[in-house]
Enzyme design. Sequence first.
Site, PDB file in Angstrom:
ATOM      1  N   ALA A  66       0.857  -1.187   0.000  1.00 11.22           N
ATOM      2  CA  ALA A  66       0.000   0.000   0.000  1.00 11.22           C
ATOM      3  C   ALA A  66       0.892   1.235   0.000  1.00 11.22           C
ATOM      4  O   ALA A  66       2.025   1.202   0.495  1.00 11.22           O
ATOM      5  CB  ALA A  66      -0.889  -0.013   1.239  1.00 11.22           C
ATOM      6  N   GLY A 111       1.134  -5.076   1.434  1.00 14.77           N
ATOM      7  CA  GLY A 111      -0.042  -5.340   0.607  1.00 14.77           C
ATOM      8  C   GLY A 111       0.313  -6.025  -0.712  1.00 14.77           C
ATOM      9  O   GLY A 111      -0.523  -6.730  -1.287  1.00 14.77           O
ATOM     10  N   GLU A 114       0.305  -9.541   0.106  1.00 12.33           N
ATOM     11  CA  GLU A 114      -1.069  -9.953   0.433  1.00 12.33           C
ATOM     12  C   GLU A 114      -1.888 -10.179  -0.842  1.00 12.33           C
ATOM     13  O   GLU A 114      -2.668 -11.133  -0.927  1.00 12.33           O
ATOM     14  CB  GLU A 114      -1.723  -8.898   1.341  1.00 12.33           C
ATOM     15  CG  GLU A 114      -1.079  -8.900   2.718  1.00 12.33           C
ATOM     16  CD  GLU A 114      -1.527  -7.736   3.585  1.00 12.33           C
ATOM     17  OE1 GLU A 114      -1.146  -6.585   3.252  1.00 12.33           O
ATOM     18  OE2 GLU A 114      -2.243  -7.960   4.560  1.00 12.33           O
ATOM     19  N   GLU A 134       5.046  -4.522   7.372  1.00 16.74           N
ATOM     20  CA  GLU A 134       4.261  -3.442   7.996  1.00 16.74           C
ATOM     21  C   GLU A 134       4.759  -3.066   9.385  1.00 16.74           C
ATOM     22  O   GLU A 134       4.711  -1.896   9.786  1.00 16.74           O
ATOM     23  CB  GLU A 134       2.777  -3.839   8.080  1.00 16.74           C
ATOM     24  CG  GLU A 134       2.056  -3.914   6.746  1.00 16.74           C
ATOM     25  CD  GLU A 134       2.118  -5.278   6.083  1.00 16.74           C
ATOM     26  OE1 GLU A 134       2.985  -6.106   6.460  1.00 16.74           O
ATOM     27  OE2 GLU A 134       1.313  -5.525   5.169  1.00 16.74           O
TER      28      GLU A 134
HETATM   29  N1  CAA Z   1       4.504   3.351  -0.785  1.00 17.63           N
HETATM   30  C1  CAA Z   1       4.838   4.496  -1.419  1.00 17.63           C
HETATM   31  N2  CAA Z   1       6.019   4.676  -2.033  1.00 17.63           N
HETATM   32  C2  CAA Z   1       6.898   3.653  -1.992  1.00 17.63           C
HETATM   33  C3  CAA Z   1       6.614   2.442  -1.355  1.00 17.63           C
HETATM   34  C4  CAA Z   1       5.342   2.304  -0.732  1.00 17.63           C
HETATM   35  N3  CAA Z   1       4.934   1.159  -0.143  1.00 17.63           N
HETATM   36  N4  CAA Z   1       7.689   1.638  -1.464  1.00 17.63           N
HETATM   37  C5  CAA Z   1       8.601   2.315  -2.171  1.00 17.63           C
HETATM   38  N5  CAA Z   1       8.142   3.542  -2.492  1.00 17.63           N
HETATM   39  C6  CAA Z   1       8.821   4.602  -3.246  1.00 17.63           C
HETATM   40  C7  CAA Z   1       9.898   5.257  -2.417  1.00 17.63           C
HETATM   41  O1  CAA Z   1       9.364   6.226  -1.536  1.00 17.63           O
HETATM   42  C8  CAA Z   1      10.771   5.833  -3.521  1.00 17.63           C
HETATM   43  O2  CAA Z   1      10.171   7.005  -4.024  1.00 17.63           O
HETATM   44  P1  CAA Z   1      10.916   8.447  -3.862  1.00 17.63           P
HETATM   45  O3  CAA Z   1      12.212   8.258  -4.590  1.00 17.63           O
HETATM   46  O4  CAA Z   1       9.970   9.373  -4.529  1.00 17.63           O
HETATM   47  O5  CAA Z   1      11.089   8.654  -2.408  1.00 17.63           O
HETATM   48  C9  CAA Z   1      10.678   4.795  -4.618  1.00 17.63           C
HETATM   49  O6  CAA Z   1       9.500   4.036  -4.348  1.00 17.63           O
HETATM   50  C10 CAA Z   1      11.853   3.823  -4.636  1.00 17.63           C
HETATM   51  O7  CAA Z   1      11.963   3.243  -3.337  1.00 17.63           O
HETATM   52  P2  CAA Z   1      13.328   3.262  -2.482  1.00 17.63           P
HETATM   53  O8  CAA Z   1      14.138   4.456  -2.827  1.00 17.63           O
HETATM   54  O9  CAA Z   1      12.951   3.088  -1.047  1.00 17.63           O
HETATM   55  O10 CAA Z   1      14.040   1.972  -3.058  1.00 17.63           O
HETATM   56  P3  CAA Z   1      15.093   1.047  -2.297  1.00 17.63           P
HETATM   57  O11 CAA Z   1      15.637   0.125  -3.326  1.00 17.63           O
HETATM   58  O12 CAA Z   1      16.040   1.855  -1.519  1.00 17.63           O
HETATM   59  O13 CAA Z   1      14.230   0.185  -1.251  1.00 17.63           O
HETATM   60  C11 CAA Z   1      12.340  -1.143  -0.538  1.00 17.63           C
HETATM   61  C12 CAA Z   1      13.254  -0.728  -1.714  1.00 17.63           C
HETATM   62  C13 CAA Z   1      13.099  -2.015   0.455  1.00 17.63           C
HETATM   63  C14 CAA Z   1      11.214  -1.985  -1.152  1.00 17.63           C
HETATM   64  C15 CAA Z   1      11.777   0.127   0.154  1.00 17.63           C
HETATM   65  O14 CAA Z   1      11.231   0.991  -0.837  1.00 17.63           O
HETATM   66  C16 CAA Z   1      10.686  -0.166   1.152  1.00 17.63           C
HETATM   67  O15 CAA Z   1      10.958  -0.626   2.256  1.00 17.63           O
HETATM   68  N6  CAA Z   1       9.418   0.141   0.797  1.00 17.63           N
HETATM   69  C17 CAA Z   1       8.307  -0.009   1.690  1.00 17.63           C
HETATM   70  C18 CAA Z   1       7.825  -1.449   1.750  1.00 17.63           C
HETATM   71  C19 CAA Z   1       6.750  -1.595   2.782  1.00 17.63           C
HETATM   72  O16 CAA Z   1       6.954  -1.454   3.960  1.00 17.63           O
HETATM   73  N7  CAA Z   1       5.510  -1.945   2.342  1.00 17.63           N
HETATM   74  C20 CAA Z   1       4.383  -2.083   3.201  1.00 17.63           C
HETATM   75  C21 CAA Z   1       3.469  -0.904   3.011  1.00 17.63           C
HETATM   76  S1  CAA Z   1       2.203  -0.853   4.220  1.00 17.63           S
HETATM   77  C22 CAA Z   1       1.031  -1.941   3.646  1.00 17.63           C
HETATM   78  O17 CAA Z   1       1.149  -2.523   2.582  1.00 17.63           O
HETATM   79  C23 CAA Z   1      -0.136  -2.120   4.562  1.00 17.63           C
HETATM   80  C24 CAA Z   1      -1.056  -3.197   4.179  1.00 17.63           C
HETATM   81  O18 CAA Z   1      -1.010  -4.280   4.699  1.00 17.63           O
HETATM   82  C25 CAA Z   1      -2.050  -2.969   3.158  1.00 17.63           C
END
Ligand code: CAA
Length: 260
Positions: A66, A111, A114, A134
């Site tokens: 998400a 998500g 999921e 998460e």
């Molecule tokens: N939401 C919004 N933007 C996201 C995103 C997310 N879930 N994951 C990555 N992005 C964006 C980053 O913000 C970045 O954009 P900007 O350059 O504009 O800041 C771009 O995608 C590239 O990401 P990174 O620079 O972070 O890339 P990385 O290679 O350094 O890291 C990663 C990759 C480990 C996947 C890292 O992006 C990360 O940890 N992302 C979040 C993953 C996460 O925690 N997901 C769970 C979301 S909560 C959820 O899903 C709740 C639910 O149950 C429904």
Amino acid sequence: MQFKYVIYEKNDGVATITLNRPEALNAFNDEVVNEVLQALEDAEKDENIRVVVLTGAGEKAFSAGADIKTMKGFNALKARELSLLGEKLCSAIEKLEKPVIAAINGYALGGGLEVAMACDLRLASEKAKMGQTEINIGLIPGWGGTQRLTRLIGKTKAKELIFTGKIIDAKTAEQIGLVNMVIPAEQFRETVQKFARELASKAPIALKIAKALINKGADMSLDAAIALEREGFGVIGSTEDLQEGVTAFIEKRKPVFKGK
Ligand code: CAA
């Protein structure tokens, strides 16, 4: 069909839905979810489509979950709405009367994982990485992850993944039963399409009934589920496809199923 965040293609009985928001690692916002729902609806209605593939654009991600940026200033109602939105998508995938394959080309986190778990089969690139991450932002899975992950891999491993938020590689995911197979990265998309086309050649009504029985039966008593299987078996007994399959066997040729 033209979308902003989704590429939708149909070839040889296979509809491929590609999440296409690579600048955010294909994270789901309302628009992405609604576009995938529209594509699924089209795939369900189209009689020529027998299998759906869901994948992510680019090399890096299936989906990073998400959209975290929309959670700034969250409250209980908004969080609940987000949970409902994802559940709508996961439920549409589970209820689709055709097999849905998650082709996990890179990160499938939160998500993203999921949604992949709501699919019937998960094929992973050897570069894929998965996790219920998460907890790292002070959250829990909200798109069915606490339940579907537990049903897929058991309480012990589900708690480990959800409590630690760790990211596992494709091989580990295969070992714990989270994915069906791991495919070399350079052959990934081609192998997925080949697999999907092979599935598309199977009898559609038998696939549809098998999917429903496995999904429904998992939440029923064994006796009730077996009774339901008997009824499904009965329905298939009257299909033209069964007669085609039996005749093809006797004539030592490949069956041609029509979904009738
Ligand atoms: N939401 C919004 N933007 C996201 C995103 C997310 N879930 N994951 C990555 N992005 C964006 C980053 O913000 C970045 O954009 P900007 O350059 O504009 O800041 C771009 O995608 C590239 O990401 P990174 O620079 O972070 O890339 P990385 O290679 O350094 O890291 C990663 C990759 C480990 C996947 C890292 O992006 C990360 O940890 N992302 C979040 C993953 C996460 O925690 N997901 C769970 C979301 S909560 C959820 O899903 C709740 C639910 O149950 C429904």
